[in-house]
Scaffold this active site. Sequence first.
Site, PDB file in Angstrom:
ATOM      1  N   LYS A 286       0.845  -1.198   0.000  1.00 38.46           N
ATOM      2  CA  LYS A 286       0.000   0.000   0.000  1.00 38.46           C
ATOM      3  C   LYS A 286       0.887   1.258   0.000  1.00 38.46           C
ATOM      4  CE  LYS A 286      -0.281   0.289   5.012  1.00 38.46           C
ATOM      5  NZ  LYS A 286      -0.702  -0.593   6.107  1.00 38.46           N
TER       6      LYS A 286
ATOM      7  N   TYR B  13      17.419  30.697   7.784  1.00 38.74           N
ATOM      8  CA  TYR B  13      16.317  31.449   8.405  1.00 38.74           C
ATOM      9  C   TYR B  13      16.424  31.485   9.928  1.00 38.74           C
ATOM     10  CZ  TYR B  13      13.650  31.330   4.010  1.00 38.74           C
ATOM     11  OH  TYR B  13      13.230  31.491   2.721  1.00 38.74           O
TER      12      TYR B  13
END
Length: 390
Positions: A34, A273
Site C-alpha cells: 500500500k 532562516y
Amino acid sequence: MIHSQALVHVHLGAIAENYRRLSRLGSKMLPVIKADAYGHGLAPVARTLLEAGADQFAVGTVDEAVALRDALAADPSHELPRFHIVSLLGPLDAAEARTCREEGILPFVFREEQLAALHEAGKAGEEPMPVALKFDTGMARLGFTEQGLPELLDRLTALPGLRPVMVASHLAASDDPSKAEFTREQNARFSRILNAVRERGHETLGCLANSAGILAWPNLHYDVQRPGLALYGLNPLIGTAWADRGSLLWPAMEITVPVIQTHELKAGQSISYGRLYTAPEDKRVAIVAAGYADFYSRSLSSADGKGPAMVLRGKRAPVLGRVCMQLTAVDVSSIPDVVPGDRAYLLGGPAPARVTADELAGWQGTISYEIVTAMGMNERRYSDDILVSY
Ligand SMILES: *Cc1c(COP(=O)(O)O)cnc(C)c1O
C-alpha cells in the site's frame, strides 16, 4: 507532481531477498504494498515480488488495487488470478463495490453496508464473490467485533452472493515486548472468531501477523501473513529487546541530492532562516538542493550542528541551522574536497557513515515507516542489486 533534485534509489534485489527470508519464517505471504509500496513504487515492487514467488498483494484503496491490476496486465507473465489483489480499505461506496466485483479485487470488509453493497453489485447467476472479513480484536480502528459475530454470521447467510474466504485482524502492539500480554489477548480473540466463522461452514484462511508479528510471534502466523515494513528491509522491532529478530533484512532505499554551492562561514556568522545556528569558529558549508518540499523535514533543523547529518564523500556532514523548503546547509569543514555536483545521501550511503531510516526517524521524532513513505515520493531510480554497504 514533485519537481525535485532528490533521487530515490530503490534496490529491488534487497526487496526480493527480504521476501525470501520472510517466506522461510512464515507460511503464505500476502505482501503489503500500500501507499505506493511504502514509497518504493507499486508496480516495480510488485513485479520484483512476483518474480520472487509472491502471487497475491495487499494495497490500501480500491483505486490502488485497480492501478496495480492495470500495471501488471501490461506483461502477461505477471498477470494475477482474480481476487489475488486485496484492498485493505475495501469499498467505501457503491461504485467501489462494483469495481471490486468487476476487476476481481478482494475487499476487506468491516461494516454491514459494505456487505450489502458488494452483494447488490452482483448479478443473478454469478459466482459468489470472495470477501475478507476484517475484525477488530483490540486495535479499535476498523472491523466487525466479537460481540457482533452472531449477527454478522446470520447476515452472511442471508447474502449468498458473498463468500468469506479470509478472516483478518490487525495487531496493535506486536512490536512491543512490554505489551506482549495485549498481543496474546488479541490473538485469543482472533482465534475464537476464526473458529466461529469456520464452524458456520465458511472455509476461511486466518490472516493476522504484520511484520513484527511474523518476526517476533511465530505462534501467530495462521495461514497467511501480511508483511509490509520488513519487505523494505526495515526492522519494526528496532529499539526493543527483540531487535535482533528483525536484523537480517536489507534496507532497499537510499536518497541522494546534489550539492549546489560551497562557501565559508566565518566565526560569529549565522546561517539560514531565523539565525538558528551561529558558527563558533570558521566553517566550510555545503548547500544541498533538498528541503521540506522534498520531505526532508524541517524538524531536522539544527541549532548546534550535532544532530541530523547527511553523508558526503563517505563522511558525516551535520545539518546547520534551519532546513528550508528546497535547500539545506551542512557542515563540510572536515570534508574539504566537497564541490558542487557531489551528491549527498539524505538516507543510506556507504558504511560506516550511512544514515539509516531509523536514525532519520529518531531525529525527527517519527518511525521509519513515515520516512520511506514520504521521502520515497521523490523521483525514483531502480536497480536489481542489494546494497553492499549494509
Ligand atoms: C500496513 C498494514 C500491514 C503491514 O504492516 P507492517 O507493520 O508494515 O508489516 C498489515 N496489515 C494491515 C491491515 C495494514 O494496514
